[in-house]
Each structure stands twice: as structure tokens, then as C-alpha cells.
Design a protein around this motif. Sequence first.
Motif, short mmCIF file in Angstrom:
data_model
loop_
_atom_site.label_atom_id
_atom_site.label_comp_id
_atom_site.label_asym_id
_atom_site.label_seq_id
_atom_site.Cartn_x
_atom_site.Cartn_y
_atom_site.Cartn_z
N ILE A 98 0.86 -1.19 0.00
CA ILE A 98 0.00 0.00 0.00
C ILE A 98 0.90 1.24 0.00
CG2 ILE A 98 -1.80 1.23 1.29
CD1 ILE A 98 -2.05 -1.60 2.84
N LYS A 99 0.54 2.22 -0.79
CA LYS A 99 1.36 3.42 -0.90
C LYS A 99 1.62 4.05 0.48
CE LYS A 99 1.36 7.98 -3.10
NZ LYS A 99 2.81 8.07 -3.20
N ASP A 100 2.89 4.25 0.79
CA ASP A 100 3.37 4.90 2.02
C ASP A 100 3.04 4.14 3.31
OD1 ASP A 100 4.40 6.97 0.47
OD2 ASP A 100 2.59 8.18 0.63
N PHE A 101 2.65 2.87 3.18
CA PHE A 101 2.24 2.12 4.38
C PHE A 101 3.40 1.92 5.35
CE2 PHE A 101 1.13 -1.98 6.57
CZ PHE A 101 0.08 -1.47 7.31
N GLU A 102 4.58 1.71 4.79
CA GLU A 102 5.79 1.52 5.59
C GLU A 102 6.02 2.73 6.51
OE1 GLU A 102 10.40 0.43 4.41
OE2 GLU A 102 8.86 0.34 2.87
N ILE A 103 5.90 3.93 5.93
CA ILE A 103 6.12 5.18 6.68
C ILE A 103 5.04 5.35 7.75
CG2 ILE A 103 6.21 7.72 6.49
CD1 ILE A 103 7.09 7.15 3.48
N LEU A 104 3.79 5.11 7.35
CA LEU A 104 2.66 5.25 8.28
C LEU A 104 2.80 4.30 9.47
CD1 LEU A 104 -0.22 6.69 8.37
CD2 LEU A 104 -1.10 4.50 7.61
#
Length: 352
Positions: free
Chosen positions: A295-301
Motif C-alpha cells: 500500500i502506498k506509504d504504508f511503511e512510513i505510516l
Amino acid sequence: MFFSKKKEIIGLDIGSSSIKLVELKEGKNGYRLQNLAISSLPPEAIVDGALMDSATIIDVIKDLIGQAKTKTKNAVTSVSGHSVIVKKITLPFMTEAELEESIQWESERYIPFDINDVNIDFQILGSDTENPEVMEVILVAAKKDIINDYVSVIMEAGLNPVIIDVDAFALENMLAINYDLEGGETIAIANVGASITSINIVKNNVSAFTRDIFKGGNQLTEEIQRQLHVDFDEAERIKVGSKMDVASQPVIQKVLKEASESLAIEIGNSLDFFQSATTYEKISKLYLSGGGSKIKDFEILQQQHIGIPVEMINPFKQIEFNEKNFDLEYMREIGPAMAVGVGLASRKVGDR
């Protein structure tokens, strides 16, 4: 374990949205990738680990075998979800043979199913660090009807099922062959599938805690569909960030953030529960795997939510492969989704 001749095996990860095939060859310097294939399943073919459309699943497995052009017949697969229970328990010291005899009635206290309806297995971990008079045991119970269904489709696809594993343990094996973890380090893996997210917390290369969250990539896709009034395929593209026009960008980002946060909170809650219930040191890192983790940007979130380093897993990190046969960019693209399959492919005929 030593064998006079190694029998090759296929790792077959039968997920709710796709089936993944991985074949590895073990050599002196580690593993080498022999075959790799992935194919989508129609929605509702598998629901909560239950095989609802066996004929389609058999066809997809046969198609994968054809794509991979493999002659290997021995297969390892795994299960997860409501039909599988994994518990760490403590028991009085006994030999493996003694536990083999008593495991049925020892299990009854821990398993919410009729004991006659499940297959039971165990692994003795050793003495309890807090109470040396008892031993720690990993207890696994899986419903016989689910196991029989998986065995049946694999056999009907022309393969020989030699091991039925659990997703969480397959991830543990994948981690062991790819990452050099420091002694005593406690790490977590969250495998975000289409409908289930499997959490495995590993200490000293052994599972200390496992939990399945019944939420995955599909719930996020459905939320995007509902709020943006798009079809499933378009919602999938939006979810991973490959389709976003400028006009709708703020709306898409809001929907993605809300849907992703819900899953990130669930994963964080599982890690908090483990840490509050044990005396282990803090979890040092969370690895993300599974197709739903892209999922887009899931790692950062996720990192913002739990406050520890988060890293996307690379299940081919220490595995050799011929770049003429396997495109590097494609390997990066599908890598997170192949984590369970790689773990399964590292098993050997005769393993427990």
C-alpha cells in the motif's frame, strides 16, 4: 538432518487472492532460486482459509507448474486463519516421546475446537527462562477438514503434499535464510495478505508470539472502491500508488491514509499486547511482507504509529538467482508477496 540424496520440493503458498510457487536449490553457499511463478485467484475462491472453489484452485496450480516448467512433485504448503491455533504453552519436563503420547489431552485446555476435529503438532523449545522446572512448547492445531481440502487440491493438481506448515512459521524460515539477526534480538513480521494479516514475533530465531488479524489488503481496496466509486482493479492500482490523477489526489490520499491507519493500528496493538504480556526486551524492528503491504506509504505510516524501524522484507536478499532468467525489477516488485512461498520452499522432506 542428513539425507543421502536431497529430495527437491516446491513451496506452494495458496493465498486468498493468488497462489505463489517457489522452488529453491540448496548448495554449499546457501540457496539458489530455481523456479518462481504467481497467478491470481478469482474473488471468493478462498474465504478465511476455506477452499470454496477447488476446481479453479486445481487449475491455477496446474497452470503454475506449467509456467515454471518444473518436474518436482513434492510440495509444501501452509495454512492460517480461524482454523489454525498456535499457542506457546508451558508443561512439566518430559521427553518428546512422552509428550507425543500425552499431547492430545494436554491440548484440550488450550484449543477451542473438538480435539477429534484437529490435527495436533508441537515443538519443544526448551526450559522456561523464568521457571526452569517447566519447559516451553509451541502447540499447533489445525482443523482436519481444512488440511484435507488443501491436501486434496494439491494431489489433484498432480503433486505430492509432504508438509502442511503454518504461514507464521514459513515467514520465520524465510527470515532465517535471508537476515542475520543479532543474538537475543526480538523482531516482528507482519505478513499482510488479501484477507488476513499474520503477525509473528521472533526471539532467538524462534516464534515467541503469533496472531492472525482478519484484515488485509482487500478491506483497503473495498474502502477505496466505496469512497471513490471505482471498480476493484482501479482501486487496487490506486492502493499501490500506480494510478493517481492530480485532480483527485487529495481525496485519494485521505482515503488511503484512513484505510491504512486502521490496519497499522491493529498491527501496533498486537505488538503492544505482546510487549505488555512478556518480560522480553523491546521489539527492535518490524518487517512487512505480503502483497497487501505494498500500500502506498504504508511503511512510513506504520513506522510513525509504532515508533520503531519498519522495513519491507526482501525474501530473496541472500538467495542467488540468474538475472537472465529472473528480471531484477520484477523480483523487487513481487518480492513482499513471495515471502511465505520462499519460507515453504526452504523446508525439506522429512521435516516435522
